[in-house]
Design an enzyme around this catalytic site. Structure first.
Site, PDB file in Angstrom:
ATOM      1  N   ASP A 143      -0.047  -5.716   1.823  1.00 43.88           N
ATOM      2  CA  ASP A 143       0.616  -5.414   0.631  1.00 43.88           C
ATOM      3  C   ASP A 143       1.270  -6.735   0.155  1.00 43.88           C
ATOM      4  O   ASP A 143       1.205  -7.479   0.852  1.00 43.88           O
ATOM      5  CB  ASP A 143       1.637  -4.504   1.156  1.00 43.88           C
ATOM      6  CG  ASP A 143       2.457  -4.700   2.503  1.00 43.88           C
ATOM      7  OD1 ASP A 143       2.306  -5.753   3.030  1.00 43.88           O
ATOM      8  OD2 ASP A 143       3.182  -3.770   2.999  1.00 43.88           O
ATOM      9  N   GLU A 161       5.674   4.818   1.953  1.00 44.26           N
ATOM     10  CA  GLU A 161       6.771   5.237   2.353  1.00 44.26           C
ATOM     11  C   GLU A 161       6.900   6.783   2.441  1.00 44.26           C
ATOM     12  O   GLU A 161       5.911   7.400   2.396  1.00 44.26           O
ATOM     13  CB  GLU A 161       7.985   5.133   1.212  1.00 44.26           C
ATOM     14  CG  GLU A 161       8.343   3.523   0.824  1.00 44.26           C
ATOM     15  CD  GLU A 161       8.917   2.810   1.881  1.00 44.26           C
ATOM     16  OE1 GLU A 161       9.494   3.422   3.020  1.00 44.26           O
ATOM     17  OE2 GLU A 161       9.439   1.922   1.593  1.00 44.26           O
ATOM     18  N   HIS A 188       7.723   4.156   7.871  1.00 49.25           N
ATOM     19  CA  HIS A 188       6.581   3.632   6.997  1.00 49.25           C
ATOM     20  C   HIS A 188       5.464   2.827   7.574  1.00 49.25           C
ATOM     21  O   HIS A 188       5.857   1.987   8.738  1.00 49.25           O
ATOM     22  CB  HIS A 188       7.213   3.028   5.796  1.00 49.25           C
ATOM     23  CG  HIS A 188       7.549   1.587   5.669  1.00 49.25           C
ATOM     24  ND1 HIS A 188       8.977   1.193   5.120  1.00 49.25           N
ATOM     25  CD2 HIS A 188       7.362   0.548   6.516  1.00 49.25           C
ATOM     26  CE1 HIS A 188       9.115  -0.189   5.463  1.00 49.25           C
ATOM     27  NE2 HIS A 188       8.243  -0.420   6.134  1.00 49.25           N
ATOM     28  N   ASN A 244      11.968   3.541   9.117  1.00 43.82           N
ATOM     29  CA  ASN A 244      11.927   5.112   8.502  1.00 43.82           C
ATOM     30  C   ASN A 244      10.538   5.650   8.816  1.00 43.82           C
ATOM     31  O   ASN A 244      10.032   6.636   8.323  1.00 43.82           O
ATOM     32  CB  ASN A 244      12.137   4.990   7.043  1.00 43.82           C
ATOM     33  CG  ASN A 244      11.228   4.241   6.152  1.00 43.82           C
ATOM     34  OD1 ASN A 244      10.392   3.570   6.761  1.00 43.82           O
ATOM     35  ND2 ASN A 244      11.399   4.413   4.883  1.00 43.82           N
TER      36      ASN A 244
HETATM   37  P1  PGA Z   1       9.318  -5.889  10.383  1.00 44.44           P
HETATM   38  O1  PGA Z   1       8.750  -4.979   9.254  1.00 44.44           O
HETATM   39  O2  PGA Z   1       8.098  -6.447  11.103  1.00 44.44           O
HETATM   40  O3  PGA Z   1       9.942  -6.974   9.559  1.00 44.44           O
HETATM   41  O4  PGA Z   1      10.046  -5.266  11.205  1.00 44.44           O
HETATM   42  C1  PGA Z   1       7.811  -4.040   9.556  1.00 44.44           C
HETATM   43  C2  PGA Z   1       7.550  -2.989   8.603  1.00 44.44           C
HETATM   44  O5  PGA Z   1       8.379  -2.729   7.769  1.00 44.44           O
HETATM   45  O6  PGA Z   1       6.316  -2.456   8.438  1.00 44.44           O
END
Ligand code: PGA
Length: 241
Positions: A67, A142, A137, A135
């Site tokens: 992304d 999302e 995702h 959450n």
């Molecule tokens: P993080 O993010 O590695 O910074 O915890 C993971 C994500 O949101 O996919």
């Protein structure tokens, strides 16, 4: 899903290197699906060290990233293109021309999504690395994202904007939209490696591993993948053991 619980972040990153390295050693021109965020930083540091010390080569590897923030140029220090260059690509022998990510500055965003999905059609990931959001995702898919989604533009949720705001000077600077590979693009990978650490991920890990397969928890789709491995620390695993 295969679940490997290890003691802490360093052990998670060491195990992740083992899995990633095995793919590259077996297939030097592998397609690596890569991720940003704080979770894979230890793995990337290990890949750099291993490349320098043991000569594991990424010369023929091609990469696709999950992304990118919409609106950020690849040289913006919070763009994911910049993150990948500074945290991994500049430390290994990958050819930057073989690295791919959505163009955050694309004028026609729909067209850019289409371009990226068709690129992915031709570059099936030999391994796709994933983190997981608190959450549930994966990438910027999302809760509520269709399981058959391809690359698309998303409006980031307040919880994701808040999670990411630590990386920006102020919360108003966090982009409100992003390009993301869709769940269908992710599920096409031959192998998936999910990393999770810390108590903040425990609920999401539960939903991913033991919850109902539902679009409300995007990561739950991974239960349907034939070759998905989760490597997580004890804190992230606290609700599944
Ligand atoms: P993080 O993010 O590695 O910074 O915890 C993971 C994500 O949101 O996919």
């Amino acid at each position: 899903m295969k679940v490997i619980v290890v003691k802490d972040y360093d052990a998670m990153s060491a195990k992740a290197l083992e899995i990633m390295k095995a793919v590259v050693v077996e297939k030097p021109n592998a397609v690596l699906g890569l991720a940003t965020g704080s979770t894979p930083l230890g793995l990337y540091a290990n890949m750099i060290k291993d490349c320098k010390e043991n000569g594991t080569s990424y010369k023929k590897v091609r990469t696709v990233n999950l992304d990118e923030y919409a609106g950020l140029d690849k040289n913006h220090n919070q763009s994911y293109a910049y993150f990948m260059r500074t945290n991994l690509f500049e430390g290994i022998d990958v050819d930057l021309a073989n690295t791919n990510i959505e163009d955050g500055t694309a004028k026609d965003r729909e067209k850019e999504c289409e371009r990226y999905s068709r690129l992915l059609d031709d570059m099936q990931q030999d391994i796709q690395l994933l983190g997981i959001g608190s959450n549930g995702h994966i990438a910027f898919n999302e809760p509520g994202t269709a399981f058959d989604s391809e690359t698309h533009i998303v409006d980031l949720t307040e919880s994701t904007i808040k999670d990411n705001s630590r990386l920006f000077e102020k919360i108003e600077d966090v982009p409100r939209q992003a390009f993301t590979m869709g769940l269908k693009n992710i599920m096409r990978a031959k192998k998936i490696l999910v990393l999770a650490n810390g108590a903040g991920k425990a609920n999401a890990v539960y939903g991913m591993v033991k919850g109902r397969v539902t679009e409300s928890v995007p990561a739950s789709i991974l239960q349907l993948h034939p070759d998905c491995t989760l490597v997580c620390d004890e804190a992230a695993a606290s609700k599944i053991v």
